[in-house]
Design a protein around this motif. Structure first.
Motif, PDB file in Angstrom:
ATOM      1  N   THR A 148      32.641  15.012  46.516  1.00 59.14           N
ATOM      2  CA  THR A 148      31.913  14.767  45.271  1.00 59.14           C
ATOM      3  C   THR A 148      32.337  15.794  44.236  1.00 59.14           C
ATOM      4  O   THR A 148      32.515  15.482  43.052  1.00 59.14           O
ATOM      5  N   VAL A 149      32.469  17.029  44.678  1.00 57.70           N
ATOM      6  CA  VAL A 149      32.850  18.151  43.812  1.00 57.70           C
ATOM      7  C   VAL A 149      33.852  19.009  44.566  1.00 57.70           C
ATOM      8  O   VAL A 149      33.712  19.208  45.779  1.00 57.70           O
ATOM      9  N   THR A 150      34.882  19.484  43.856  1.00 52.49           N
ATOM     10  CA  THR A 150      35.870  20.367  44.475  1.00 52.49           C
ATOM     11  C   THR A 150      35.955  21.677  43.702  1.00 52.49           C
ATOM     12  O   THR A 150      36.182  21.678  42.486  1.00 52.49           O
ATOM     13  N   VAL A 151      35.740  22.779  44.413  1.00 49.25           N
ATOM     14  CA  VAL A 151      35.979  24.104  43.834  1.00 49.25           C
ATOM     15  C   VAL A 151      37.388  24.488  44.267  1.00 49.25           C
ATOM     16  O   VAL A 151      37.635  24.773  45.444  1.00 49.25           O
ATOM     17  N   GLU A 152      38.307  24.471  43.307  1.00 51.29           N
ATOM     18  CA  GLU A 152      39.726  24.655  43.609  1.00 51.29           C
ATOM     19  C   GLU A 152      40.100  26.136  43.634  1.00 51.29           C
ATOM     20  O   GLU A 152      39.857  26.867  42.666  1.00 51.29           O
ATOM     21  N   LEU A 153      40.680  26.558  44.747  1.00 56.29           N
ATOM     22  CA  LEU A 153      41.102  27.946  44.895  1.00 56.29           C
ATOM     23  C   LEU A 153      42.457  28.206  44.257  1.00 56.29           C
ATOM     24  O   LEU A 153      42.762  29.330  43.852  1.00 56.29           O
ATOM     25  N   GLY A 154      43.301  27.199  44.191  1.00 53.30           N
ATOM     26  CA  GLY A 154      44.639  27.365  43.655  1.00 53.30           C
ATOM     27  C   GLY A 154      45.594  27.966  44.668  1.00 53.30           C
ATOM     28  O   GLY A 154      45.236  28.220  45.817  1.00 53.30           O
ATOM     29  N   GLU A 155      46.828  28.184  44.239  1.00 56.51           N
ATOM     30  CA  GLU A 155      47.834  28.773  45.120  1.00 56.51           C
ATOM     31  C   GLU A 155      47.475  30.219  45.419  1.00 56.51           C
ATOM     32  O   GLU A 155      47.230  31.007  44.513  1.00 56.51           O
ATOM     33  N   LEU A 156      47.450  30.554  46.687  1.00 58.69           N
ATOM     34  CA  LEU A 156      47.110  31.914  47.092  1.00 58.69           C
ATOM     35  C   LEU A 156      48.183  32.447  48.027  1.00 58.69           C
ATOM     36  O   LEU A 156      48.605  31.753  48.947  1.00 58.69           O
ATOM     37  N   ARG A 157      48.585  33.655  47.791  1.00 61.85           N
ATOM     38  CA  ARG A 157      49.564  34.324  48.657  1.00 61.85           C
ATOM     39  C   ARG A 157      48.800  35.150  49.681  1.00 61.85           C
ATOM     40  O   ARG A 157      48.047  36.065  49.328  1.00 61.85           O
ATOM     41  N   GLU A 158      48.974  34.793  50.961  1.00 61.30           N
ATOM     42  CA  GLU A 158      48.299  35.554  51.999  1.00 61.30           C
ATOM     43  C   GLU A 158      48.824  36.986  52.011  1.00 61.30           C
ATOM     44  O   GLU A 158      50.012  37.233  51.833  1.00 61.30           O
ATOM     45  N   ALA A 159      47.938  37.942  52.226  1.00 62.72           N
ATOM     46  CA  ALA A 159      48.322  39.347  52.199  1.00 62.72           C
ATOM     47  C   ALA A 159      49.120  39.752  53.431  1.00 62.72           C
ATOM     48  O   ALA A 159      49.772  40.799  53.437  1.00 62.72           O
ATOM     49  N   CYS A 160      49.070  38.937  54.472  1.00 65.42           N
ATOM     50  CA  CYS A 160      49.833  39.189  55.694  1.00 65.42           C
ATOM     51  C   CYS A 160      51.320  39.306  55.363  1.00 65.42           C
ATOM     52  O   CYS A 160      51.844  38.544  54.535  1.00 65.42           O
ATOM     53  N   ALA A 161      52.004  40.226  56.013  1.00 70.30           N
ATOM     54  CA  ALA A 161      53.432  40.435  55.746  1.00 70.30           C
ATOM     55  C   ALA A 161      54.239  39.177  56.006  1.00 70.30           C
ATOM     56  O   ALA A 161      55.266  38.930  55.368  1.00 70.30           O
ATOM     57  N   LEU A 162      53.777  38.346  56.961  1.00 64.60           N
ATOM     58  CA  LEU A 162      54.455  37.094  57.272  1.00 64.60           C
ATOM     59  C   LEU A 162      53.991  35.951  56.362  1.00 64.60           C
ATOM     60  O   LEU A 162      54.561  34.871  56.389  1.00 64.60           O
ATOM     61  N   GLY A 163      52.944  36.201  55.588  1.00 65.41           N
ATOM     62  CA  GLY A 163      52.403  35.157  54.723  1.00 65.41           C
ATOM     63  C   GLY A 163      51.700  34.059  55.492  1.00 65.41           C
ATOM     64  O   GLY A 163      51.567  32.932  55.002  1.00 65.41           O
ATOM     65  N   LEU A 164      51.243  34.370  56.711  1.00 61.50           N
ATOM     66  CA  LEU A 164      50.670  33.342  57.575  1.00 61.50           C
ATOM     67  C   LEU A 164      49.194  33.564  57.901  1.00 61.50           C
ATOM     68  O   LEU A 164      48.398  32.628  57.865  1.00 61.50           O
ATOM     69  N   ALA A 165      48.836  34.765  58.290  1.00 58.55           N
ATOM     70  CA  ALA A 165      47.464  35.022  58.728  1.00 58.55           C
ATOM     71  C   ALA A 165      46.486  34.850  57.577  1.00 58.55           C
ATOM     72  O   ALA A 165      46.672  35.439  56.504  1.00 58.55           O
ATOM     73  N   PRO A 166      45.444  34.026  57.749  1.00 57.39           N
ATOM     74  CA  PRO A 166      44.442  33.854  56.687  1.00 57.39           C
ATOM     75  C   PRO A 166      43.853  35.202  56.297  1.00 57.39           C
ATOM     76  O   PRO A 166      43.279  35.902  57.133  1.00 57.39           O
ATOM     77  N   SER A 167      44.035  35.564  55.063  1.00 54.27           N
ATOM     78  CA  SER A 167      43.541  36.849  54.574  1.00 54.27           C
ATOM     79  C   SER A 167      43.091  36.684  53.129  1.00 54.27           C
ATOM     80  O   SER A 167      41.886  36.647  52.848  1.00 54.27           O
ATOM     81  N   THR A 168      44.038  36.523  52.224  1.00 57.41           N
ATOM     82  CA  THR A 168      43.672  36.284  50.829  1.00 57.41           C
ATOM     83  C   THR A 168      42.862  35.010  50.695  1.00 57.41           C
ATOM     84  O   THR A 168      41.876  34.959  49.945  1.00 57.41           O
ATOM     85  N   SER A 169      43.236  33.960  51.429  1.00 54.49           N
ATOM     86  CA  SER A 169      42.532  32.678  51.315  1.00 54.49           C
ATOM     87  C   SER A 169      41.091  32.784  51.798  1.00 54.49           C
ATOM     88  O   SER A 169      40.174  32.252  51.163  1.00 54.49           O
ATOM     89  N   THR A 170      40.860  33.497  52.897  1.00 57.79           N
ATOM     90  CA  THR A 170      39.492  33.621  53.402  1.00 57.79           C
ATOM     91  C   THR A 170      38.661  34.543  52.500  1.00 57.79           C
ATOM     92  O   THR A 170      37.459  34.344  52.344  1.00 57.79           O
ATOM     93  N   THR A 171      39.320  35.537  51.904  1.00 57.34           N
ATOM     94  CA  THR A 171      38.619  36.390  50.942  1.00 57.34           C
ATOM     95  C   THR A 171      38.152  35.565  49.748  1.00 57.34           C
ATOM     96  O   THR A 171      37.025  35.717  49.264  1.00 57.34           O
ATOM     97  N   ALA A 172      39.021  34.674  49.284  1.00 54.21           N
ATOM     98  CA  ALA A 172      38.668  33.811  48.150  1.00 54.21           C
ATOM     99  C   ALA A 172      37.537  32.852  48.520  1.00 54.21           C
ATOM    100  O   ALA A 172      36.599  32.636  47.741  1.00 54.21           O
ATOM    101  N   MET A 173      37.619  32.269  49.725  1.00 46.47           N
ATOM    102  CA  MET A 173      36.544  31.372  50.161  1.00 46.47           C
ATOM    103  C   MET A 173      35.213  32.112  50.252  1.00 46.47           C
ATOM    104  O   MET A 173      34.163  31.596  49.860  1.00 46.47           O
ATOM    105  N   LEU A 174      35.263  33.321  50.788  1.00 47.88           N
ATOM    106  CA  LEU A 174      34.054  34.130  50.925  1.00 47.88           C
ATOM    107  C   LEU A 174      33.433  34.400  49.554  1.00 47.88           C
ATOM    108  O   LEU A 174      32.211  34.298  49.375  1.00 47.88           O
ATOM    109  N   ALA A 175      34.271  34.718  48.570  1.00 45.63           N
ATOM    110  CA  ALA A 175      33.768  34.999  47.223  1.00 45.63           C
ATOM    111  C   ALA A 175      33.135  33.759  46.610  1.00 45.63           C
ATOM    112  O   ALA A 175      32.091  33.842  45.957  1.00 45.63           O
ATOM    113  N   VAL A 176      33.748  32.592  46.813  1.00 42.64           N
ATOM    114  CA  VAL A 176      33.175  31.350  46.276  1.00 42.64           C
ATOM    115  C   VAL A 176      31.840  31.045  46.961  1.00 42.64           C
ATOM    116  O   VAL A 176      30.869  30.659  46.301  1.00 42.64           O
ATOM    117  N   GLY A 177      31.794  31.234  48.286  1.00 41.83           N
ATOM    118  CA  GLY A 177      30.544  31.010  48.998  1.00 41.83           C
ATOM    119  C   GLY A 177      29.432  31.909  48.483  1.00 41.83           C
ATOM    120  O   GLY A 177      28.294  31.465  48.264  1.00 41.83           O
TER     121      GLY A 177
END
Length: 371
Positions: A148-177
Motif C-alpha cells: 500500500t505504501v513503500t518507504v524507499e531506502l534507495g541504493e545503499l553501500r554495505e559497510a562490510c569490506a566485501l559489500g555483502l554483510a547487512p550493515s548499512t542496510s539494516t542501520t537504515a531499516m532500524l532508523a526508519v522503524g
C-alpha cells in the motif's frame, strides 16, 4: 572458517588500522542515514497515518537480519503506544498466519524486496485484505509493488569490506522503524507517564512510577499525636525491626503538623539534659515539613529529597493527612543519571520545559538536613 591466508591478513592489521577501519564503517553508515533523511517523502507520512489509524495491531515481518530489525521495531512500537507483534515469515507460511486479523497492518522489511519468504507471504496478505507497508530499497521490487505504501531506502553501500554483510542496510531499516514508531507516538501524545505503564521494571520504571507504589505505608511508619511530650512520643513509637529515622506528628484532626527525626533527638540530648524529654513535642518538632502529594511521580519526590537534602518525605492526601513516607534509603539505589529516563523526558516538550531532568542524589558523606 577463515583460511590461513585470511587469518594472517587479519593479524596484520595494526591497532591504528583497526581503528581507522572502524571509523570508516561508522562514517559510511552515518552518511547513509543523512542521505536517507533527505530522501524521506510523503510515503513516510502515509505510512505514519496507516499506523496511527490501524484498529488492530501492527504486524512486523522480515527475514534474517531484516527480521531482527522487524522484531526491534515491533518492540519499539509496543513500548511507545502502538500495539505491535512480530511475525516470522517462514513460520507464517506454516500456520502462524492465524495470528493475523483483517484489522491489522503489516510492516515488512526487506532490502532487496525479493526475499523468498516475504514474496511467498504476499498472496496471503492480499487474501486477508490487510494494508501493507514496505521498507525496501526500490519501488520496483516485488514487495514494493504489492505494498500500500513503500518507504524507499534507495541504493545503499554495505559497510562490510566485501559489500555483502547487512550493515548499512539494516542501520537504515532500524532508523526508519524508529522514525515510524516515534512519530506515531508523538501524534498519540504519548507521555513519560504512559511510557511508565509499559516499563514498570528497572530504574526507568521506578523513576516514572508514583510515590504511592514505593512509600512506606502508615502501618510501617512512626506516627504520634503532637500534644504529647517527647518522652511519650518516643515510648509510643517504639517498634521492632527496620524503621524510618523520622516520626510524623499529627493534629487532633489527623493532619500532619510536624516531623521529628533521630538527628533532632541526638542534637537535643547533646545540648540539654534529659529534662528535655518532658517538653511538649510540638515545641521541638519541625513544623510545616516538606511533603509530597499522593499520586505524584517518584521522580518529584527524589528531586525534593535532593534539593532540600533531607532523608524522609511524608506522603499526604488532599486534606494533609499522612498516608505514608518516602525514605531516602528506599530510593538511593536509583542511579543519579538515567539515560533512558532523560531521553523520555527530552522527547516530550511539556516535560522538557518543566526544569532539570538529571537526578543527583545527596552525597552519602553529608548529613541530611531536617525536613
Amino acid at each position: 572458517m577463515m583460511s590461513t591466508d585470511a587469518n594472517a591478513a587479519a593479524r596484520s592489521l595494526t591497532p591504528f588500522e583497526q581503528l581507522r577501519y572502524a571509523r570508516e564503517i561508522v562514517r559510511l553508515e552515518a552518511a547513509a542515514l543523512s542521505e536517507l533523511a533527505m530522501r524521506l517523502d510523503d510515503e513516510l507520512c502515509r505510512a505514519v497515518d496507516l499506523i496511527f489509524q490501524v484498529r488492530g495491531s501492527v504486524i512486523t515481518t522480515g527475514m534474517g537480519k531484516a527480521g531482527l530489525i522487524a522484531q526491534k521495531t515491533a518492540a519499539t512500537l509496543a513500548s511507545t503506544g502502538s500495539r505491535s507483534h512480530y511475525l516470522h515469515p517462514g513460520e507464517a507460511l506454516h500456520g502462524d498466519l492465524g495470528r493475523l486479523h483483517g484489522d491489522d497492518l503489516v510492516l515488512a522489511f526487506s532490502q532487496s524486496g525479493e526475499t523468498e519468504e516475504i514474496v511467498r507471504l504476499l498472496p496471503s496478505l492480499l487474501d486477508f485484505g490487510v494494508e501493507l507497508i514496505a521498507v525496501t530499497a526500490h519501488r520496483e521490487s516485488t514487495l514494493a509493488r504489492a505494498a500500500t505504501v513503500t518507504v524507499e531506502l534507495g541504493e545503499l553501500r554495505e559497510a562490510c569490506a566485501l559489500g555483502l554483510a547487512p550493515s548499512t542496510s539494516t542501520t537504515a531499516m532500524l532508523a526508519v522503524g524508529d522514525a515510524l514508531a516515534l512519530v506515531v507516538s508523538r501524534m498519540r501524545g504519548f507521555r513519560p507517564e504512559d511510557f511508565a505503564r509499559f516499563h514498570p521494571g528497572g530504574s526507568l520504571g521506578r523513576h516514572l512510577s508514583r510515590v504511592d507504589d514505593h512509600m512506606r505505608l502508615l502501618t510501617a511508619c512512626r506516627v504520634a499525636r503532637d500534644d504529647l511530650t517527647l518522652r511519650q512520643v518516643l515510648v509510643a513509637c517504639m517498634r521492632p525491626g527496620r524503621r524510618s529515622g523520622a516520626i510524623m506528628l499529627t493534629s487532633r484532626e489527623n493532619r500532619l503538623s510536624g516531623i521529628f527525626t533521630d538527628s533532632d533527638l541526638a542534637r537535643l540530648l547533646e545540648a540539654h539534659s534529659t529534662e528535655i524529654l518532658e517538653r511538649p513535642i510540638a515545641k521541638l518538632m519541625t513544623r510545616r515539613p516538606s511533603t509530597i502529594a499522593s499520586g505524584a511521580a517518584l521522580r518529584e519526590a527524589i528531586e525534593i529529597l535532593r534539593q532540600r537534602k533531607i532523608s524522609e518525605l511524608p506522603v499526604v492526601d488532599a486534606a494533609g493527612v499522612p498516608l505514608g513516607l518516602i525514605d531516602l534509603t528506599d530510593v538511593v539505589g536509583l542511579p543519579p543519571e538515567d539515560a533512558d529516563f532523560a531521553q523520555a523526558e527530552r522527547s516530550h516538550p511539556a516535560v522538557e520545559d518543566g526544569g532539570p531532568n538529571v537526578l543527583i542524589y545527596p552525597n552519602s558523606a553529608a548529613e541530611p538536613k531536617r525536613s
